[in-house]
Design a protein around this motif. Structure first.
Motif, PDB file in Angstrom:
ATOM      1  N   GLU A 162     -45.988 -55.840  68.938  1.00 40.47           N
ATOM      2  CA  GLU A 162     -45.499 -57.233  69.034  1.00 40.47           C
ATOM      3  C   GLU A 162     -46.223 -58.200  68.105  1.00 40.47           C
ATOM      4  OE1 GLU A 162     -45.176 -58.593  73.001  1.00 40.47           O
ATOM      5  OE2 GLU A 162     -44.408 -56.673  73.721  1.00 40.47           O
ATOM      6  N   GLY A 163     -47.202 -57.683  67.380  1.00 38.80           N
ATOM      7  CA  GLY A 163     -47.943 -58.559  66.460  1.00 38.80           C
ATOM      8  C   GLY A 163     -48.963 -59.426  67.174  1.00 38.80           C
ATOM      9  N   GLN A 164     -49.022 -59.323  68.488  1.00 38.94           N
ATOM     10  CA  GLN A 164     -50.004 -60.120  69.240  1.00 38.94           C
ATOM     11  C   GLN A 164     -50.343 -59.451  70.575  1.00 38.94           C
ATOM     12  OE1 GLN A 164     -48.399 -63.567  71.422  1.00 38.94           O
ATOM     13  NE2 GLN A 164     -46.663 -63.453  70.042  1.00 38.94           N
ATOM     14  N   VAL A 165     -51.456 -59.881  71.144  1.00 40.43           N
ATOM     15  CA  VAL A 165     -51.849 -59.335  72.452  1.00 40.43           C
ATOM     16  C   VAL A 165     -52.724 -60.377  73.161  1.00 40.43           C
ATOM     17  CG1 VAL A 165     -53.961 -58.205  71.599  1.00 40.43           C
ATOM     18  CG2 VAL A 165     -52.831 -57.297  73.614  1.00 40.43           C
ATOM     19  N   ILE A 166     -52.665 -60.351  74.498  1.00 35.95           N
ATOM     20  CA  ILE A 166     -53.583 -61.216  75.247  1.00 35.95           C
ATOM     21  C   ILE A 166     -54.652 -60.320  75.856  1.00 35.95           C
ATOM     22  CG2 ILE A 166     -53.798 -62.679  77.294  1.00 35.95           C
ATOM     23  CD1 ILE A 166     -51.100 -63.827  76.626  1.00 35.95           C
ATOM     24  N   LEU A 167     -55.895 -60.647  75.615  1.00 33.45           N
ATOM     25  CA  LEU A 167     -56.955 -59.814  76.207  1.00 33.45           C
ATOM     26  C   LEU A 167     -58.246 -60.620  76.364  1.00 33.45           C
ATOM     27  CD1 LEU A 167     -58.188 -57.125  73.649  1.00 33.45           C
ATOM     28  CD2 LEU A 167     -57.593 -59.463  73.112  1.00 33.45           C
ATOM     29  N   ASP A 168     -59.167 -60.013  77.132  1.00 34.15           N
ATOM     30  CA  ASP A 168     -60.440 -60.670  77.403  1.00 34.15           C
ATOM     31  C   ASP A 168     -61.422 -60.324  76.277  1.00 34.15           C
ATOM     32  OD1 ASP A 168     -62.864 -61.512  78.325  1.00 34.15           O
ATOM     33  OD2 ASP A 168     -62.959 -60.137  80.045  1.00 34.15           O
ATOM     34  N   LEU A 169     -61.626 -61.267  75.387  1.00 38.53           N
ATOM     35  CA  LEU A 169     -62.498 -60.966  74.234  1.00 38.53           C
ATOM     36  C   LEU A 169     -63.968 -60.810  74.639  1.00 38.53           C
ATOM     37  CD1 LEU A 169     -61.454 -62.940  71.026  1.00 38.53           C
ATOM     38  CD2 LEU A 169     -61.623 -60.481  71.345  1.00 38.53           C
ATOM     39  N   GLU A 170     -64.363 -61.470  75.720  1.00 39.54           N
ATOM     40  CA  GLU A 170     -65.762 -61.322  76.147  1.00 39.54           C
ATOM     41  C   GLU A 170     -66.073 -59.854  76.462  1.00 39.54           C
ATOM     42  OE1 GLU A 170     -66.999 -63.171  79.926  1.00 39.54           O
ATOM     43  OE2 GLU A 170     -68.761 -63.923  78.869  1.00 39.54           O
ATOM     44  N   ALA A 171     -65.117 -59.187  77.123  1.00 38.33           N
ATOM     45  CA  ALA A 171     -65.328 -57.772  77.456  1.00 38.33           C
ATOM     46  C   ALA A 171     -65.387 -56.931  76.174  1.00 38.33           C
ATOM     47  CB  ALA A 171     -64.201 -57.284  78.368  1.00 38.33           C
ATOM     48  N   GLU A 172     -64.541 -57.269  75.200  1.00 37.94           N
ATOM     49  CA  GLU A 172     -64.561 -56.503  73.942  1.00 37.94           C
ATOM     50  C   GLU A 172     -65.893 -56.689  73.221  1.00 37.94           C
ATOM     51  OE1 GLU A 172     -62.306 -54.351  73.233  1.00 37.94           O
ATOM     52  OE2 GLU A 172     -61.039 -54.994  74.903  1.00 37.94           O
ATOM     53  N   PHE A 173     -66.385 -57.932  73.200  1.00 33.55           N
ATOM     54  CA  PHE A 173     -67.662 -58.193  72.524  1.00 33.55           C
ATOM     55  C   PHE A 173     -68.816 -57.479  73.243  1.00 33.55           C
ATOM     56  CE2 PHE A 173     -65.827 -62.456  70.941  1.00 33.55           C
ATOM     57  CZ  PHE A 173     -65.415 -61.870  69.756  1.00 33.55           C
ATOM     58  N   SER A 174     -68.695 -57.418  74.559  1.00 35.13           N
ATOM     59  CA  SER A 174     -69.753 -56.777  75.319  1.00 35.13           C
ATOM     60  C   SER A 174     -69.832 -55.281  74.960  1.00 35.13           C
ATOM     61  CB  SER A 174     -69.453 -56.974  76.802  1.00 35.13           C
ATOM     62  OG  SER A 174     -70.514 -56.529  77.552  1.00 35.13           O
ATOM     63  N   ASN A 175     -68.660 -54.636  74.902  1.00 34.21           N
ATOM     64  CA  ASN A 175     -68.641 -53.209  74.535  1.00 34.21           C
ATOM     65  C   ASN A 175     -69.144 -52.993  73.110  1.00 34.21           C
ATOM     66  OD1 ASN A 175     -67.587 -52.459  76.991  1.00 34.21           O
ATOM     67  ND2 ASN A 175     -65.464 -52.607  76.321  1.00 34.21           N
ATOM     68  N   LEU A 176     -68.690 -53.865  72.219  1.00 33.87           N
ATOM     69  CA  LEU A 176     -69.085 -53.720  70.819  1.00 33.87           C
ATOM     70  C   LEU A 176     -70.603 -53.906  70.666  1.00 33.87           C
ATOM     71  CD1 LEU A 176     -68.608 -53.588  67.790  1.00 33.87           C
ATOM     72  CD2 LEU A 176     -67.667 -55.878  67.850  1.00 33.87           C
ATOM     73  N   ALA A 177     -71.146 -54.920  71.326  1.00 37.71           N
ATOM     74  CA  ALA A 177     -72.591 -55.166  71.216  1.00 37.71           C
ATOM     75  C   ALA A 177     -73.381 -53.997  71.813  1.00 37.71           C
ATOM     76  CB  ALA A 177     -72.957 -56.469  71.918  1.00 37.71           C
ATOM     77  N   LEU A 178     -72.830 -53.379  72.859  1.00 42.77           N
ATOM     78  CA  LEU A 178     -73.519 -52.230  73.458  1.00 42.77           C
ATOM     79  C   LEU A 178     -73.541 -51.057  72.470  1.00 42.77           C
ATOM     80  CD1 LEU A 178     -74.894 -50.970  75.898  1.00 42.77           C
ATOM     81  CD2 LEU A 178     -72.651 -50.293  76.753  1.00 42.77           C
ATOM     82  N   ASP A 179     -72.403 -50.812  71.824  1.00 38.87           N
ATOM     83  CA  ASP A 179     -72.353 -49.713  70.849  1.00 38.87           C
ATOM     84  C   ASP A 179     -73.355 -49.937  69.717  1.00 38.87           C
ATOM     85  OD1 ASP A 179     -70.385 -48.706  72.396  1.00 38.87           O
ATOM     86  OD2 ASP A 179     -68.757 -48.902  70.945  1.00 38.87           O
ATOM     87  N   ILE A 180     -73.417 -51.182  69.241  1.00 38.48           N
ATOM     88  CA  ILE A 180     -74.317 -51.486  68.119  1.00 38.48           C
ATOM     89  C   ILE A 180     -75.783 -51.318  68.537  1.00 38.48           C
ATOM     90  CG2 ILE A 180     -75.186 -53.377  66.673  1.00 38.48           C
ATOM     91  CD1 ILE A 180     -72.282 -54.361  66.393  1.00 38.48           C
ATOM     92  N   ILE A 181     -76.129 -51.838  69.688  1.00 41.52           N
ATOM     93  CA  ILE A 181     -77.544 -51.793  70.075  1.00 41.52           C
ATOM     94  C   ILE A 181     -77.965 -50.337  70.365  1.00 41.52           C
ATOM     95  CG2 ILE A 181     -77.508 -52.174  72.611  1.00 41.52           C
ATOM     96  CD1 ILE A 181     -79.641 -54.234  70.314  1.00 41.52           C
ATOM     97  N   GLY A 182     -77.037 -49.552  70.913  1.00 41.06           N
ATOM     98  CA  GLY A 182     -77.337 -48.138  71.190  1.00 41.06           C
ATOM     99  C   GLY A 182     -77.650 -47.390  69.905  1.00 41.06           C
ATOM    100  N   LEU A 183     -76.809 -47.580  68.885  1.00 40.71           N
ATOM    101  CA  LEU A 183     -77.030 -46.870  67.617  1.00 40.71           C
ATOM    102  C   LEU A 183     -78.239 -47.431  66.881  1.00 40.71           C
ATOM    103  CD1 LEU A 183     -73.337 -46.499  66.424  1.00 40.71           C
ATOM    104  CD2 LEU A 183     -74.960 -44.625  66.770  1.00 40.71           C
ATOM    105  N   GLY A 184     -78.388 -48.751  66.881  1.00 41.73           N
ATOM    106  CA  GLY A 184     -79.460 -49.381  66.109  1.00 41.73           C
ATOM    107  C   GLY A 184     -80.831 -49.131  66.716  1.00 41.73           C
ATOM    108  N   VAL A 185     -80.911 -49.140  68.034  1.00 39.51           N
ATOM    109  CA  VAL A 185     -82.240 -49.023  68.649  1.00 39.51           C
ATOM    110  C   VAL A 185     -82.611 -47.566  68.944  1.00 39.51           C
ATOM    111  CG1 VAL A 185     -83.654 -49.718  70.627  1.00 39.51           C
ATOM    112  CG2 VAL A 185     -82.215 -51.388  69.510  1.00 39.51           C
ATOM    113  N   PHE A 186     -81.651 -46.739  69.409  1.00 43.32           N
ATOM    114  CA  PHE A 186     -82.068 -45.351  69.687  1.00 43.32           C
ATOM    115  C   PHE A 186     -81.045 -44.298  69.272  1.00 43.32           C
ATOM    116  CE2 PHE A 186     -79.733 -46.211  73.526  1.00 43.32           C
ATOM    117  CZ  PHE A 186     -80.249 -47.412  74.040  1.00 43.32           C
TER     118      PHE A 186
END
Ligand code: HEM
Length: 526
Positions: A162-186
């Motif tokens: 549909e070219g668009q979606v409604i979603l909770d961006l806070e949850a997406e950022f939380s997952n993304l930040a977790l992935d980054i910190i996991g790889l970067g720190v350990f």
């Protein structure tokens, strides 16, 4: 707003034994000069229903920038003054520890940098700081990009039909930040953007409990047997065990593949040929930095928690603010398009994403993470005189609990024009009235070495990453990480809030987050 002419900044005071002894006597006789301090009486209801830092702001305007907040028998000194903050955080930093915060976090972070006692902190800070060297940060930019692209691909799939979606961006950022910190720190790929796992659930469970504890004022978890009897405490301990087992394994693997080298050698490593570029690798390989596994685990756990939620929060509020300012959104997108086009992000191109960086910093001004810094005086101290309503210095006895309110400093009407407005441009324009010594706006050419508008340039009226010896070790990591994520998101999508901004309520523990998520409509850019 009218600005007050500043008094000359006080000279840092050298303390000596005699000083301390005389303070002790003064405090003993007078109950501390705290008696002369304005008092705000808090009702217990102020602790619930709305974030505490809102009330602290109202009381700051009413009582001035140093006041005592009394809740029944418990009291805190609330500081909203740059000179007093600079004294506590930098000039006399070792007269203070983390007080209540350390009590809350010790069961989770052990002797990690945030709650550590002074001796442990000194040893570990010396070893961890060189880990964030230039080539490591450069290698991290590749990790930020790789993880962000995973999120962008997911969002592209969701907007495919549909070219668009409604979603909770806070949850997406939380997952993304977790992935980054996991790889970067350990060097552990949580891959939480695309899947769920017991470790991910355990991390969120633990973060949730840390959050709960920082808003709960009675440390009931210290009562014997609660660990076994109270269900949420049982769950917390089992979550903690899952993460600890995972970290123990990673530490064991890193030690088994150790390639010892001097710190200077490690800092010149060719990261492009390494599979594991993590901070753990650096800490284990560093010659002369042997440490037991328990301490290493505490270090990793601390960075996992300190580096995850904060970054997710700054991204959330940056988008919240941008989505309400379509002109600024377009300006940011124009910068991204011209700097990146369709190419990859590099450290060089990141330097040119100046406006994106200022958006991140302006978001940290309005929504500082954390909004309050917590300290407790280890010895009696004399706070210097400051600006508004704090012209007198105050004697404080040992054991005084202090909140340095970054939120108040960042929204102080005495230091900022239109303090509640979102204006990233404010940092790039030299201030006409240079009312704070040293503050001349952020101009990278006039502020050599400063990667972003920081506490030194603003003389402690702006503390996005704290200041003094306990300043954030991950500041550059965080600024670049947030810049990469925001730039890659804006390159592909237009973002609108789903409802009105007022519906996005704030709640707070250690950081400020939304009550029910940041629900946005994402539209693919053509
Ligand atoms: C400390 C903010 C990201 C690791 C701090 C402090 C602040 C802060 C204000 C000082 C706390 C105090 O004085 O009591 C932020 C913000 C971030 C961020 C706003 C993201 C936008 C990170 C990242 C890491 C990290 C990515 C690690 C990879 C730490 C650690 C400390 C700390 C270990 C304790 C330092 C010490 O006591 O020596 N952070 N931080 N932070 N931060 Fe960050």
């Amino acid at each position: 707003q009218q600005q007050q002419p500043p008094p000359p900044p006080p000279k840092p005071k050298q303390r000596n034994l005699l000083d301390n002894a005389s303070n002790l006597l003064t405090n003993f006789l007078s109950g501390g000069n705290l008696g002369a301090m304005p008092i705000a009486e808090g009702a217990v209801t102020d602790l619930f229903g709305k974030p505490l830092f809102f009330s602290l702001y109202d009381w700051f305007l009413e009582h001035g920038s140093v006041y005592k907040l009394a809740f029944g028998p418990k009291s805190f000194v609330v500081v909203s003054d740059p000179i007093v903050a600079r004294h506590i955080l930098r000039e006399n930093a070792f007269c203070y520890d983390k007080g209540v915060l350390a009590e809350i976090l010790k069961p989770i972070m052990g002797k990690g940098l945030i709650p550590a006692d002074l001796d442990t902190w000194k040893q570990r800070r010396k070893v961890i700081t060189p880990g964030f060297h230039a080539l490591f940060i450069e290698a991290m930019v590749r990790i930020f990009t790789k993880c962000s692209e995973r999120t962008i691909s997911k969002l592209e799939e969701l907007t495919e039909s549909e070219g668009q979606v409604i979603l909770d961006l806070e949850a997406e950022f939380s997952n993304l930040a977790l992935d980054i910190i996991g790889l970067g720190v350990f060097n552990f790929d949580f891959d939480s953007v695309t899947k769920e796992s017991p470790v991910i659930k355990a991390v969120y469970g633990t973060l949730f409990e840390a959050e709960h504890r920082s808003t709960f004022y009675i440390p009931y978890w210290n009562i014997p047997l609660t660990k076994w009897i109270v269900p949420r405490q049982r769950k917390f301990h089992s979550d903690l065990k899952v993460i600890n087992d995972c970290l123990d394994n990673l530490i064991k693997n890193a030690k088994e593949t150790r390639q010892e080298a001097d710190v200077e050698k490690l800092q010149q490593r060719d990261y492009s040929s390494l599979k594991d570029v993590s901070l753990l690798r650096f800490l284990v390989d560093m010659r002369g930095a042997d440490v037991d596994d328990r301490q290493l685990r505490d270090d990793l756990m601390t960075m996992l928690i300190a580096g995850h939620e904060t970054t997710a929060a700054v991204l959330t509020w940056s988008v919240f603010l941008l989505a309400q300012s379509p002109t600024r959104m377009r300006k940011a997108q124009a910068e991204v398009d011209s700097v990146l086009s369709n190419g990859a992000i590099t450290v060089e191109s990141l330097k040119k994403l100046e406006y994106i960086k200022l958006i991140i910093l302006e978001s940290l001004r309005l929504y500082p993470q954390p909004p309050l810094l917590i300290r407790r005086s280890l010895r009696p101290d004399k706070l210097p005189g400051g600006y508004n309503g704090a012209k007198e210095g105050y004697e404080i006895p040992a054991g005084t609990d202090i909140f340095v309110s970054i939120y108040n400093l960042h929204r102080s009407p005495y230091f900022w024009d239109r303090p509640n407005e979102f204006e990233p441009e404010r940092f790039s324009v030299p201030k006409k009235d240079e009312s704070i010594e040293g503050w001349s706006g952020f101009d990278p050419n006039r502020s050599p070495g400063a990667m972003y508008p920081n506490e030194i340039i603003a003389d402690f009226a702006f503390l996005p990453f704290g200041g003094g010896p306990r300043k954030c070790v991950g500041d550059q990591f965080a600024v670049l990480e947030s810049t990469v994520v925001l730039a890659l998101l804006l390159r592909k999508f237009d973002v609108e809030l789903r409802g009105s901004p007022d519906e996005v309520e704030m709640v707070t523990g250690a950081t400020i987050h939304t009550k029910n998520g940041l629900w946005c409509r994402l539209r693919r850019r053509t």
